[in-house]
Design an enzyme around this catalytic site. Structure first.
Site, short mmCIF file in Angstrom:
data_model
loop_
_atom_site.label_atom_id
_atom_site.label_comp_id
_atom_site.label_asym_id
_atom_site.label_seq_id
_atom_site.Cartn_x
_atom_site.Cartn_y
_atom_site.Cartn_z
N GLU A 1 0.82 -1.21 0.00
CA GLU A 1 0.00 0.00 0.00
C GLU A 1 0.85 1.26 0.00
O GLU A 1 0.59 2.22 0.73
CB GLU A 1 -0.96 -0.02 1.19
CG GLU A 1 -1.93 -1.18 1.14
CD GLU A 1 -2.98 -1.15 2.24
OE1 GLU A 1 -2.98 -0.18 3.02
OE2 GLU A 1 -3.79 -2.08 2.31
N GLU A 59 -4.15 -9.16 0.38
CA GLU A 59 -4.67 -8.83 1.72
C GLU A 59 -6.18 -8.68 1.60
O GLU A 59 -6.66 -7.73 0.97
CB GLU A 59 -4.03 -7.55 2.25
CG GLU A 59 -4.39 -7.23 3.69
CD GLU A 59 -3.59 -6.07 4.25
OE1 GLU A 59 -4.13 -5.34 5.11
OE2 GLU A 59 -2.44 -5.87 3.82
#
Length: 316
Positions: A208, A284
């Site tokens: 991220e 994820e």
């Protein structure tokens, strides 16, 4: 090395032992011209490593001087297995298609803290194994040697992650302060220290990262992936991407060996069509999603993009 400390020419001998300590293969290399040794060792009818049968061999590498004296010795645990990633079928281990049923596992051990405690790690992995887990992502730091040793022995497929931040900051005191100077060094250290672990089936260069935006991000994702490829051409590289629409539009995700999607399940079909690799990784995600740290009753049922969410909060 060309010589030992005394200037004597050396040769290298490698002995492969099975789990019962029986010698199954050996190789000897004389000193090479450039001072490096290279060996190819065949193990006949090997026991293949897998989550069901995590078979571990031992390699004993010895540096022998010209007068026959042992000058150095290194012992390496290893497993023999093959991996492949293909469109339509996805990941296969030893020719068999396998689905990742994994967890994102932070390096700390709750109230025990971040210092490595191998007994506590083994307890943690035993619980995961009992619940049917077969894969681990080291979110969002490089794994410890102890964790990888246990993953080898207990049979976990491992995604070894490197950074939670590149050059663009998430927080004031983050890794962005060191990225330009240390990113390549840190990846090289990670790969060279851990690439003999059979459990590792994929690398991740980030999670991220804000660099998913902008032209500089495209340069950085390729820069990091190229380092992994140079150091280990046998494993693919991913990034846990949370800005999925942006990475589809910019080409960021298309540059990766394996596009990793963090949540955004409703974009899976669009991403699969947009990215050229022919597969995507749920790097994820979760079967349930709730708030973080605050819990409220009564339970509220929410619907977002055809996804059912049960929000079950309780103030702590």
């Amino acid at each position: 090395m060309k010589t030992n400390a005394n200037g004597t020419n050396c040769s290298m001998v490698t002995i492969i032992k099975d789990a019962k300590k029986n010698i199954v293969a050996t190789a000897k290399s004389p000193q090479s011209i450039d001072g490096k040794f290279e060996q190819t060792i065949n193990v006949n009818n090997p026991h293949l490593w897998s989550p069901e049968t995590p078979y571990i061999y031992t390699a004993v590498t010895q540096l022998i001087s010209s007068d026959g004296k042992l000058k150095d010795e290194e012992i390496t645990k290893l497993g023999i297995r093959s991996i492949k990633y293909e469109p339509q079928t996805g990941f296969s281990l030893n020719g068999k298609t396998i689905k990742f049923k994994g967890v994102c596992l932070h390096h700390d051990l709750g109230p025990l803290g971040a210092a490595v405690n191998k007994a506590a790690l083994k307890r943690q992995l035993t619980i995961l194994k009992d619940m049917g887990c077969n894969a681990i992502r080291s979110s969002h730091n490089m794994p410890s040697f102890e964790q990888l040793e246990l993953a080898d022995e207990m049979g976990f497929l491992f995604l070894a992650e490197s950074f939670d931040e590149w050059a663009k900051p998430k927080v004031k005191n983050g890794y962005h302060r060191f990225f330009e100077e240390y990113a390549e060094k840190d990846i090289v250290n990670l790969v060279r220290a851990t690439r003999n672990h059979p459990c590792i089936v994929m690398w991740s260069s980030g999670n991220e990262v804000p660099d998913q935006y902008g032209a500089e991000g495209l340069k950085r994702v390729k820069f990091l992936q190229d380092i992994f490829h140079r150091e280990d051409p046998t494993r693919p590289v991913t990034v846990g991407m949370d800005q999925v629409k942006q990475t589809m539009a910019s080409g960021f995700g298309s540059l990766l060996d394996i596009p990793g999607l963090n949540y955004r399940v409703y974009l899976y079909e669009d991403a699969h069509k947009a990215f050229p690799q022919g597969f995507i990784l749920g790097s994820e995600t979760a079967s349930t999603v709730s708030s973080r740290g605050v819990y409220k009753f009564p339970v509220q049922q929410l619907k977002t993009n055809n996804t059912m969410i049960y929000n079950v909060p309780l103030t702590i």
